[in-house]
Scaffold this motif. Sequence first.
Motif, PDB file in Angstrom:
ATOM      1  N   LYS A 267      -4.225  -7.629   5.732  1.00  0.00           N
ATOM      2  CA  LYS A 267      -2.858  -7.125   5.906  1.00  0.00           C
ATOM      3  C   LYS A 267      -2.437  -6.318   4.687  1.00  0.00           C
ATOM      4  N   ARG A 269      -0.583  -2.049   3.709  1.00  0.00           N
ATOM      5  CA  ARG A 269       0.072  -0.853   4.232  1.00  0.00           C
ATOM      6  C   ARG A 269      -0.681   0.391   3.775  1.00  0.00           C
ATOM      7  N   GLU A 271      -0.480   3.954   2.173  1.00  0.00           N
ATOM      8  CA  GLU A 271       0.423   4.742   1.323  1.00  0.00           C
ATOM      9  C   GLU A 271      -0.364   5.860   0.683  1.00  0.00           C
ATOM     10  N   SER A 292       0.936   5.799   7.972  1.00  0.00           N
ATOM     11  CA  SER A 292       1.671   5.283   6.824  1.00  0.00           C
ATOM     12  C   SER A 292       2.497   4.094   7.273  1.00  0.00           C
ATOM     13  N   GLY A 293       2.815   3.215   6.322  1.00  0.00           N
ATOM     14  CA  GLY A 293       3.570   2.013   6.650  1.00  0.00           C
ATOM     15  C   GLY A 293       2.659   0.809   6.795  1.00  0.00           C
ATOM     16  N   PRO A 294       3.213  -0.327   7.273  1.00  0.00           N
ATOM     17  CA  PRO A 294       2.427  -1.553   7.388  1.00  0.00           C
ATOM     18  C   PRO A 294       1.194  -1.331   8.262  1.00  0.00           C
ATOM     19  N   ALA A 295       0.078  -1.897   7.845  1.00  0.00           N
ATOM     20  CA  ALA A 295      -1.165  -1.638   8.569  1.00  0.00           C
ATOM     21  C   ALA A 295      -2.133  -2.797   8.371  1.00  0.00           C
ATOM     22  N   PRO A 379      -2.199   0.566  12.792  1.00  0.00           N
ATOM     23  CA  PRO A 379      -0.804   0.427  12.400  1.00  0.00           C
ATOM     24  C   PRO A 379      -0.301  -0.971  12.766  1.00  0.00           C
ATOM     25  N   VAL A 381       0.846  -5.139  11.717  1.00  0.00           N
ATOM     26  CA  VAL A 381       0.168  -6.281  11.117  1.00  0.00           C
ATOM     27  C   VAL A 381      -0.068  -7.329  12.191  1.00  0.00           C
TER      28      VAL A 381
END
Lengths: 383, 286
Positions: A267, A269, A271, A292-295, A379, A381
């Motif tokens: 887990k 993100r 960036e 981009s963002g939580p991934a 993308p 979690v």
Amino acid sequence: MSAEGTATVAADATGTVPGRDAGQPLLQVRNVTQRYGDKVVLRNVDLDVFENEYVTVLGPSGSGKSVLLRLIAGFEDPTEGEIDISGRNVVGVPAHLRNVGLVFQNFALFPHLKVGQNIAYGLRNRAHDRLSAAEADVKVEEMLHLVGLEGLKDRRVNQISGGQRQRVALARTLATDPKIVLLDEPLGALDANLRASMKIELRKLQTRLGATFVHVTGNEEEALAMADRIIVLERGRIAQFDAPERVFARPETAQVAFALSRFNLVKGRVEGGSFVADGFSLCLAPDHQVLSGPATYCVGYDRVDVEEVDTSLAPGDCSIVCKHVSHEYSGATVTYLFELPDGQHFEAQYHLHHRKAKRLEEGAEYLLRWPMARAFVYPGVVE
Amino acid sequence: MSGQRGNWFTRHWQLIPGSAWMILFLIAPLIMMIYVSFWTQTSFDIKPDLTTKSWQTFFSQPVYYSALWNTIRVWLIVLVGTFVLGVPVAIFIGLFVRSNTVQTILLVLAVIPFWTSFLVRIVAWKPMLGQNGALNIILMKAHIISEPLSFLLYTEVGMIIGMIQIYLVFVVGPVTFMLSRIDPNVIEAARDLGAGTGRIFKDILLPLSRPGLVTGAIFVSVLVLGEFATPASLSGRKVNLLGNVIVTQVGSLKWAFASVAGVVLTVVIALVIVGLLRITDLRKEV
């Protein structure tokens, strides 16, 4: 929205499975949604199954996989959508007129009938094409031979073992020559040895009979081993529908990778073109850098190499240095457990036929590396 | 020898309380009843001089042997009636109600009338069935009949209505229980194999609920065959069952004759139970 996306992928995939004549599908589930009150159990499910195909449906409990079987068998009708068998819409057609055979998870044998009578039940009692006692008897012997239960015809079903009951259930269903054989976690009630041999036998039976099998399971090993194609269900949606090698090589979503239980899922993100988590970052292939963002970062256990910290990397490799926690030896494989800098777990699995086992020191740091092309980022979690 | 006896005693002493109970309260009274049925009865006295006179009277006078036929006829009608009404109710509760809570609530509702006294339940039928009773009022208000029906109370019809209602629960209970124990997957499996509803009833539900059906039939049979209160109350003493003969004879201290009727009734009940148990071996099934 994403369901429609995956559905298109699934439909495209059917045409490209090697060795398949893309003719009229035997079974078509079209945009089926099933609700119980407010609860949506299946959402816009679309799938085609062809004649002579072995399809497994993989999903955790509550993913709607048993409901899908019940809809195809005809015990329930979908809230929305259509189910076609041989091109004919069967929604509203009662189960006993569908010629679809369901092997129940608990076998559901008739407790008051003998083995032979159980197998003959469909032949003697179905609405059309009923056989005489003599004709049914011939077929019963044939089925007993097919599933290896010769001589047990006059036993009561509570006098035989679990594995034998499984075979009776199978023989009872196969005796009626159903167009589609549905199996609801058929190996779930068996012990490990029996499960392994039934796995092979089910596949053999299917090939020999040239029947279409739809096999529901919560066990990824079973799903991968047996299927021509795997349907991965995720909370009532089809997450992926493809050949097992392709599902395994490239899981469509993090949930699919999770369901296969053969992938590290980290887990974090994305960036600025790289994957970052608390205290470390992992490299990304160029086509993943657009996120981009939580991934969730995903790499197969068996793609990971364990090296000494000072090992130099080949171009195109990703790596991380982390602490070895313990290992698990299972005969054919050994799994090394590591702890990432932020406490998440990471595993490396060595198939002992291909790679030599390593002697690692618990608590020491090692360099883990894997080919960048074998890592995926999704993308969101998982869990 | 004494060692063996000691062994026998240590192995079987647990049988003693049960055997003693059965001998004292079942075997001995039965033998006594058969014995007394051969005693000599005079108007005011009874003597242990053996004679078959009471037996001859029973089988030669229509008023007595017709009580036997009445008993068997009423038993059959009530048995059929409780099954015709009770089995569908059991099927509904046991098969179609899926929630366990609702099943229990419905079963309790079926049993609630049973919580009132037996006599109250019988007497409560009088204001229902009488000339100016509830049933007649409803039927007249609904313009189904123009004059009150007079055959409802103090007739065999009224008595049978009362008995069916009183004994219905003994069919509903065991049959519901057996049906609710059937794995729903087994019924679905039968349908999946191509069997229609009729076939499923005949080949799956009937055999699997047979112990419940037989238990219900035994309950109803034993209770109806021994009936005396309902006929006395609801038939206006027009229908005489064996139970009524016994009550009357005991009431006038005709012990020998009451014993004859008692033996006949016991034999009938025994035959019915043996016959019902031949349909299914309850010990094997449950």
